[in-house]
Design a protein around this motif. Structure first.
Motif, short mmCIF file in Angstrom:
data_model
loop_
_atom_site.label_atom_id
_atom_site.label_comp_id
_atom_site.label_asym_id
_atom_site.label_seq_id
_atom_site.Cartn_x
_atom_site.Cartn_y
_atom_site.Cartn_z
N ILE A 263 16.18 57.86 40.99
CA ILE A 263 17.21 57.32 40.76
C ILE A 263 18.20 57.20 39.27
O ILE A 263 19.17 57.26 39.31
CB ILE A 263 17.41 55.48 41.00
CG1 ILE A 263 16.51 55.51 42.36
CG2 ILE A 263 17.97 54.75 40.95
CD1 ILE A 263 17.16 55.72 44.24
N GLU A 281 17.68 49.75 49.30
CA GLU A 281 18.21 48.52 48.06
C GLU A 281 18.72 47.73 49.49
O GLU A 281 19.09 46.65 48.78
CB GLU A 281 19.31 49.88 48.08
CG GLU A 281 19.34 50.18 46.59
CD GLU A 281 20.32 51.00 45.58
OE1 GLU A 281 21.94 51.29 46.75
OE2 GLU A 281 20.88 51.33 44.44
N CYS A 323 15.80 50.43 34.18
CA CYS A 323 16.02 50.58 35.87
C CYS A 323 15.45 49.68 36.58
O CYS A 323 14.69 50.06 36.18
CB CYS A 323 16.40 52.48 35.85
SG CYS A 323 16.29 52.25 37.87
N TRP A 325 15.79 49.51 39.31
CA TRP A 325 15.98 49.38 40.62
C TRP A 325 15.14 49.55 41.52
O TRP A 325 14.79 48.36 42.65
CB TRP A 325 16.35 50.88 41.33
CG TRP A 325 16.59 51.61 42.62
CD1 TRP A 325 17.43 51.10 43.29
CD2 TRP A 325 15.73 51.50 43.19
NE1 TRP A 325 17.94 52.03 44.41
CE2 TRP A 325 16.13 52.19 44.16
CE3 TRP A 325 14.43 51.98 42.71
CZ2 TRP A 325 15.80 52.37 46.25
CZ3 TRP A 325 13.31 52.52 44.45
CH2 TRP A 325 14.17 52.79 45.78
#
Length: 427
Positions: A263, A281, A323, A325
């Motif tokens: 990512i 996601e 990050c 994510w």
């Protein structure tokens, strides 16, 4: 990695706690059910590392007749301990005196020996040995049961309450079901019992249905997530209310190509995400509010509850970015539960014990690495004051300002495995 064991479908969380917790209430001596001071805890921890060769445990083990052990195992072992202690006295003095020179009183040494053997046998009231990860065995306290309110068994006026009030009550009831949903790495639902409210009455089912989603074929990543009222094949889940067992989830268990690294690189290069990234996601936008993990586990529970505690995992210094994510599914986390193994070195067995660790139940210590390190400091100066277990903002502030390895004296091997990981292992 030990996989998460399934929870009986007809058990609520509190039923499990009642079944799994070790009982020694009325039978344990007051002197050894008290709180231990740091010196005593330190001695017991040292003795643990000699547990395979220390004669105290072996001699006690030989005095126990496994075949004749009655149903009340804890009481039997406690009785045998008192009977066997005179024969253990010389060995106790030799071993425990060597571990703690400050313990000069024979009565104190006898008390420590009894506590040690009860913990080793898995029948102490407050402490037990468990694996914190694959390599670290920790001396751990039993947790308090979350407070509950006793309700009358019948309330005949309930149908006469205003509909708005009844709907509020049914909404609270969805949470208090303490319903377990077992998953494979948060990717697929393995088991999900029928919600109790679906079997209560028509009104309860009608209202509860609005709070559930149906997952086609149980596939959280590739199956369609739709309203529970849809007549399709698939289990039910309430992302806001169910306690979701995460299995051996570890940053979505990406093999070969760690997803967080991908990512960061794709974003830095301005390239689109891969389909699997987009599916993760999409699932993460639903979020999970209550989770349970079975230890030993690569992920420390605090990493799921405190966002800044995983700063060392989400700061990618090579790219100069942070990050999160892989962790966005935890953004709305409200509770983290654990299943620990209570180790019994008398008959080499392990019993399961479930408890809520975050947020701590009132009266419980916080098990986060900040508080644990402060408890072990023993006068050593630290860069922070131990926060109150219920002060979540202060925890986040300290996690944000102090490097994860520093407060462990620069020796990350002394911390839990889930905290030893770094983003360098993801690059």
């Amino acid at each position: 990695m030990a996989s998460t064991s399934a929870v009986p479908a007809n058990h609520s969380l509190h039923d499990m706690m009642h079944d799994l917790m070790l009982k020694s209430d009325e039978t344990e001596d007051d002197g050894i059910s008290r709180e231990l001071d740091l010196t005593e805890v330190g001695i017991i921890r040292k003795l643990r590392w000699h547990i395979d060769r220390i004669p105290i445990l072996e001699k006690f083990r030989r005095s126990v007749d496994m075949a004749a052990m009655p149903t009340n195992r804890e009481e039997y072992l406690r009785t045998k301990l008192h009977q066997a202690y005179p024969k253990l006295h010389a060995t106790v003095l030799k071993n425990i005196s060597a571990e703690g020179q400050k313990l000069v009183s024979p009565e104190k040494i006898k008390e420590i020996a009894e506590i040690f053997l009860q913990i080793a046998g898995g029948f102490h009231k407050k402490w037990f040995w468990t694996y914190d990860d694959r390599f670290n065995i920790r001396l751990t306290k039993f947790r308090n049961t979350p407070p509950t309110v006793s309700y009358p068994e019948t309330f005949h006026l309930f149908p006469k309450l205003p509909s708005e009030l009844r709907h509020m009550i049914w909404g609270f009831a969805v949470w208090t079901q303490d319903r377990f949903v077992d998953t494979y790495r948060l990717r697929r639902i393995k088991s999900a019992p029928c919600p109790a409210l679906f079997l209560t009455c028509k009104e309860a089912k009608l209202h509860a249905t609005k709070m559930y989603k149906r997952v086609r074929n149980g596939d959280l990543l590739y199956g369609k997530i739709m309203p529970a009222s849809r007549k399709v094949r698939g289990p039910l889940i309430s992302f806001e209310n169910d306690i979701v067992m995460i299995g051996d989830w570890e940053l979505w268990n990406s093999l070969g190509k760690p997803y967080p690294k991908e990512i960061v690189k794709l974003q830095a290069m301005g390239l689109p995400l891969r389909p699997i990234h987009k599916r993760i996601e999409k699932l993460s936008t639903w979020g999970f509010h209550r989770v349970l993990l079975e230890r030993p586990h690569y992920v420390h529970p605090e990493l799921l509850f405190y966002k800044n505690s995983r700063r060392h995992l989400t700061n990618f210094t090579k790219y100069g970015v942070r990050c999160d994510w892989g962790w966005t599914w935890t953004d709305n986390m409200e509770e983290v539960w654990t299943v620990d193994g209570v180790h019994n070195y008398i008959d080499d067995s392990v019993r399961k014990y479930i408890a809520r660790v975050f947020p701590p139940v009132p009266g419980d210590d916080c098990i986060c690495s900040l508080c644990e390190r402060a408890d072990l400091a023993n006068g050593e100066p630290l860069l922070y004051q131990k926060p109150d277990p219920s002060d979540f903002e202060e925890h986040e502030r300290i996690f944000e300002t102090i490097d994860a390895g520093y407060y462990w004296g620069g020796n990350p091997m002394s911390m839990a495995q889930g905290l030893r990981l770094s983003n360098m292992q993801l690059l």
